[in-house]
Write a protein that holds these residues in place. Structure first.
Motif, mmCIF file in Angstrom:
data_model
loop_
_atom_site.group_PDB
_atom_site.id
_atom_site.type_symbol
_atom_site.label_atom_id
_atom_site.label_comp_id
_atom_site.label_asym_id
_atom_site.label_seq_id
_atom_site.Cartn_x
_atom_site.Cartn_y
_atom_site.Cartn_z
ATOM 1 N N MET A 284 4.997 -0.379 23.947
ATOM 2 C CA MET A 284 6.323 -0.325 23.659
ATOM 3 C C MET A 284 6.448 -0.037 22.039
ATOM 4 O O MET A 284 7.499 0.854 21.743
ATOM 5 C CB MET A 284 6.826 -1.838 23.858
ATOM 6 N N LEU A 285 5.570 -0.379 21.354
ATOM 7 C CA LEU A 285 5.848 -0.161 19.871
ATOM 8 C C LEU A 285 5.450 1.466 19.717
ATOM 9 O O LEU A 285 5.925 2.140 18.825
ATOM 10 C CB LEU A 285 4.705 -1.015 19.157
ATOM 11 N N LYS A 286 4.453 2.060 20.540
ATOM 12 C CA LYS A 286 4.082 3.409 20.411
ATOM 13 C C LYS A 286 5.445 4.475 20.755
ATOM 14 O O LYS A 286 5.725 5.302 20.125
ATOM 15 C CB LYS A 286 2.893 3.793 21.151
ATOM 16 N N LEU A 287 6.142 3.862 21.779
ATOM 17 C CA LEU A 287 7.346 4.511 22.153
ATOM 18 C C LEU A 287 8.308 4.522 21.217
ATOM 19 O O LEU A 287 9.284 5.339 21.291
ATOM 20 C CB LEU A 287 7.844 4.014 23.421
ATOM 21 N N GLN A 288 8.272 3.527 20.185
ATOM 22 C CA GLN A 288 9.136 3.340 19.256
ATOM 23 C C GLN A 288 8.955 4.376 17.977
ATOM 24 O O GLN A 288 9.580 4.010 16.807
ATOM 25 C CB GLN A 288 9.307 1.993 18.775
ATOM 26 N N ASP A 289 7.916 5.157 17.951
ATOM 27 C CA ASP A 289 7.271 5.900 17.161
ATOM 28 C C ASP A 289 6.718 5.291 15.635
ATOM 29 O O ASP A 289 7.160 5.791 14.653
ATOM 30 C CB ASP A 289 8.464 7.202 16.730
ATOM 31 N N MET A 290 6.134 4.009 15.910
ATOM 32 C CA MET A 290 5.875 3.359 14.761
ATOM 33 C C MET A 290 4.428 3.614 14.350
ATOM 34 O O MET A 290 3.684 4.363 15.049
ATOM 35 C CB MET A 290 5.417 1.761 15.095
ATOM 36 N N GLN A 291 4.075 3.731 13.047
ATOM 37 C CA GLN A 291 3.197 4.036 12.535
ATOM 38 C C GLN A 291 1.819 2.716 12.719
ATOM 39 O O GLN A 291 2.140 1.813 13.062
ATOM 40 C CB GLN A 291 3.182 4.169 10.926
ATOM 41 N N ALA A 292 0.669 3.357 12.359
ATOM 42 C CA ALA A 292 -0.511 2.425 12.767
ATOM 43 C C ALA A 292 -0.160 1.303 12.083
ATOM 44 O O ALA A 292 -0.560 -0.019 12.628
ATOM 45 C CB ALA A 292 -1.845 2.896 12.760
ATOM 46 N N SER A 293 0.022 1.175 10.805
ATOM 47 C CA SER A 293 -0.023 0.324 9.792
ATOM 48 C C SER A 293 1.232 -0.979 10.349
ATOM 49 O O SER A 293 1.324 -2.068 10.332
ATOM 50 C CB SER A 293 0.432 0.595 8.478
ATOM 51 N N ASP A 294 2.206 -0.291 10.834
ATOM 52 C CA ASP A 294 3.395 -1.228 11.159
ATOM 53 C C ASP A 294 3.175 -1.614 12.689
ATOM 54 O O ASP A 294 3.516 -2.861 12.885
ATOM 55 C CB ASP A 294 4.608 -0.013 11.520
ATOM 56 N N ILE A 295 2.197 -1.204 13.469
ATOM 57 C CA ILE A 295 1.803 -1.986 14.788
ATOM 58 C C ILE A 295 0.746 -2.980 14.365
ATOM 59 O O ILE A 295 1.106 -4.008 14.932
ATOM 60 C CB ILE A 295 1.112 -0.715 15.502
ATOM 61 N N ASP A 296 -0.166 -2.868 13.366
ATOM 62 C CA ASP A 296 -0.793 -3.971 13.076
ATOM 63 C C ASP A 296 0.043 -5.058 12.365
ATOM 64 O O ASP A 296 -0.165 -6.132 12.688
ATOM 65 C CB ASP A 296 -1.809 -3.323 11.892
ATOM 66 N N LYS A 297 1.000 -4.582 11.729
ATOM 67 C CA LYS A 297 1.844 -5.999 11.262
ATOM 68 C C LYS A 297 2.643 -6.535 12.301
ATOM 69 O O LYS A 297 2.661 -8.002 12.305
ATOM 70 C CB LYS A 297 2.757 -5.358 10.029
ATOM 71 N N ALA A 298 3.093 -5.720 13.088
ATOM 72 C CA ALA A 298 4.061 -6.386 14.305
ATOM 73 C C ALA A 298 2.893 -7.222 15.402
ATOM 74 O O ALA A 298 3.738 -8.155 15.804
ATOM 75 C CB ALA A 298 4.751 -5.286 15.087
ATOM 76 N N LEU A 299 1.943 -6.719 15.753
ATOM 77 C CA LEU A 299 1.099 -7.284 16.448
ATOM 78 C C LEU A 299 -0.010 -8.380 15.822
ATOM 79 O O LEU A 299 -0.708 -9.010 16.470
ATOM 80 C CB LEU A 299 0.287 -6.416 17.331
ATOM 81 N N GLY A 300 0.023 -8.560 14.637
ATOM 82 C CA GLY A 300 -0.938 -9.338 13.792
ATOM 83 C C GLY A 300 -2.426 -8.924 14.085
ATOM 84 O O GLY A 300 -3.197 -9.770 14.060
ATOM 85 N N LEU A 301 -2.522 -7.715 13.851
ATOM 86 C CA LEU A 301 -4.026 -7.157 13.958
ATOM 87 C C LEU A 301 -4.584 -6.599 12.991
ATOM 88 O O LEU A 301 -3.820 -6.132 11.879
ATOM 89 C CB LEU A 301 -3.885 -6.015 14.942
ATOM 90 N N THR A 302 -6.333 -6.798 12.849
ATOM 91 C CA THR A 302 -6.614 -5.986 11.683
ATOM 92 C C THR A 302 -6.806 -4.663 12.224
ATOM 93 O O THR A 302 -6.781 -4.257 13.185
ATOM 94 C CB THR A 302 -8.063 -6.608 11.484
ATOM 95 N N ALA A 303 -7.336 -3.803 11.370
ATOM 96 C CA ALA A 303 -7.389 -2.398 11.789
ATOM 97 C C ALA A 303 -8.835 -2.308 12.797
ATOM 98 O O ALA A 303 -8.581 -1.310 13.658
ATOM 99 C CB ALA A 303 -7.796 -1.659 10.872
ATOM 100 N N ARG A 304 -9.597 -3.029 12.713
ATOM 101 C CA ARG A 304 -10.955 -3.008 13.912
ATOM 102 C C ARG A 304 -10.227 -3.464 15.281
ATOM 103 O O ARG A 304 -10.588 -3.131 15.987
ATOM 104 C CB ARG A 304 -11.907 -4.082 13.377
ATOM 105 N N GLN A 305 -9.289 -4.729 14.961
ATOM 106 C CA GLN A 305 -8.821 -5.061 16.386
ATOM 107 C C GLN A 305 -7.929 -4.036 16.855
ATOM 108 O O GLN A 305 -7.784 -3.941 18.041
ATOM 109 C CB GLN A 305 -7.928 -6.479 16.087
ATOM 110 N N ARG A 306 -7.131 -3.359 16.201
ATOM 111 C CA ARG A 306 -6.169 -2.375 16.733
ATOM 112 C C ARG A 306 -6.917 -0.988 17.467
ATOM 113 O O ARG A 306 -6.727 -0.548 18.349
ATOM 114 C CB ARG A 306 -5.213 -1.964 15.645
#
Length: 406
Positions: A284-306
């Motif tokens: 859903m976040l990728k469909l919203q054209d969100m950047q990787a950093s924004d996805i990390d923030k929205a899902l509460g992920l570290t870069a490794r978890q993402r």
């Protein structure tokens, strides 16, 4: 006295000015006039297509004039001393974007453009407080984009000084319009506070603010009509008429992008069946054209978890595309069995010669739309083995198609 001579170097696209007395040679980035730039682009277009389209000269001139306007208005370009370089880069960028849509073709090109714009406005198409599901947002996006395409065509006519009723007819003209629409949507508009936003996002936000409140509709009343005077008056309302028109309209999807929506809906259902809610959220976040950093923030992920989530998501998408959903996915990609898995006739015939007897038999049974149970009886294997063999055959077709296209 210094004697200067000037000559054009086609290898570097620059004019070479020679200082005869000093014996030195240096490059001068000399500005191009629109006609010269149009001729350069037309030659590159003809080389790429191995033909010279009838509308090519007019389209390349429109690109050249647009590039000239950009260069004249940009202080940064004017002060750079490299106006010619900017002209060539901007002109070639627009030419390549046009060629991308040209190679996709009118049908798939419209699907790609529609998908690109839909992803850009997904977050902004409804009010922030609105709790809408994917289907509800998709319906709003369809309504919004129909109006945006009209706005884009009007802007195209105005900015390129063509006839008021101009409509693209040839494949190249349609590619030019689709490339213009994508560029038009991505234009950065200055806002107070030195902020900037894409034009299509501003339009979507305005569209969201103008949405009327939800209206409750009695479906039975829409179907059967009113039995009382009050009910009859309600059935004549504009909202009721819209519902009735929709109910009796043809059950044919009006937009090519509906296939993409079906793929997304089926993929979401598949991920939920595999107990992968985090993959659904990621999609859903990728469909919203969100950047990787924004996805990390929205899902509460570290870069490794993402990264781990991306790998898991990729695994499930590939499994989805090679399982029972392969037909829908390939139909969306324009590469189903009726279209020779996306190959030309010569590629298709050559590909079949590389298959084993069992693989060719499997391919034929699939083309005859036999069920997996029926195929398993013919090939004397289990339905699960049929799935695996078919997935392998699709992988071979994918590798062959990409290798041939390369």
């Amino acid at each position: 006295m210094f004697a200067n001579t000037q000559s054009f170097n086609p290898a570097t696209n620059t004019y070479q000015t020679s200082d005869v007395q000093a014996g030195n040679t240096f490059a001068v980035d000399q500005e191009l006039d629109p006609q010269t730039l149009a001729d350069i682009l037309l030659e590159e277009l003809s080389t790429t297509l191995q033909m010279r389209p009838a509308s090519g000269q007019a389209i390349m001139m429109r690109i050249a004039l647009e590039v000239e306007r950009i260069c004249e208005k940009s202080k940064r370009i004017q002060s750079s001393g490299e106006i010619r370089t900017w002209q060539l880069n901007l002109g070639r960028h627009r030419l390549q974007k046009c060629l991308q849509y040209y190679k996709l073709g009118s049908k798939q090109g419209r699907v790609e453009l529609h998908s690109t714009l839909a992803a850009m406005v997904y977050r902004h198409i409804a009010a922030f407080a609105a709790q809408l599901n994917f289907q509800a947002r998709y319906t709003l996006i369809e309504d919004f984009l129909q109006g945006f395409y009209i706005e884009s065509l009007r802007a195209f006519r105005r900015e390129h000084n063509v006839e008021e009723d101009y409509t693209p007819h040839t494949k190249l003209e349609l590619s030019e319009y689709m490339a213009f629409t994508e560029q038009y949507a991505k234009r950065q508009i200055g806002l107070p506070g030195r902020n900037r936003q894409r034009l299509i996002v501003l339009r979507a936000q305005g569209f969201a603010k103008g949405q009327p409140p939800e209206t409750s509709i009695d479906i039975e009343l829409a179907v059967e009509g009113g039995k009382t005077e009050e009910a009859e008056a309600q059935s004549r309302s504009s909202a009721m008429q819209q519902v009735r028109e929709q109910m009796v309209s043809e059950a044919v999807d009006p937009a090519d992008a509906v296939l993409r929506q079906r793929v997304v809906a089926e993929l979401v259902q598949y991920l939920e069946s595999q107990d992968q809610p985090d993959c659904v959220n990621y999609l859903m976040l990728k469909l919203q054209d969100m950047q990787a950093s924004d996805i990390d923030k929205a899902l509460g992920l570290t870069a490794r978890q993402r990264d781990y989530l991306q790998q898991r998501f990729k695994y499930h998408v590939e499994k989805f595309a090679r399982s029972t959903n392969w037909k829908l996915v390939h139909e969306w990609l324009g590469a189903d069995l009726n279209q020779k898995l996306g190959m030309t006739t010569s590629q298709w015939e050559d590909f079949k010669t590389q298959l084993s007897v069992n693989q060719r038999q499997l391919l034929q049974l699939k083309r005859e739309q036999k069920s997996e149970k029926e195929i398993s009886k013919v090939l004397k294997c289990t339905p699960k083995q049929v799935q695996k063999r078919w997935a392998k055959l699709l992988d071979l077709a994918f590798a062959y198609r990409n290798g041939a296209n390369a």
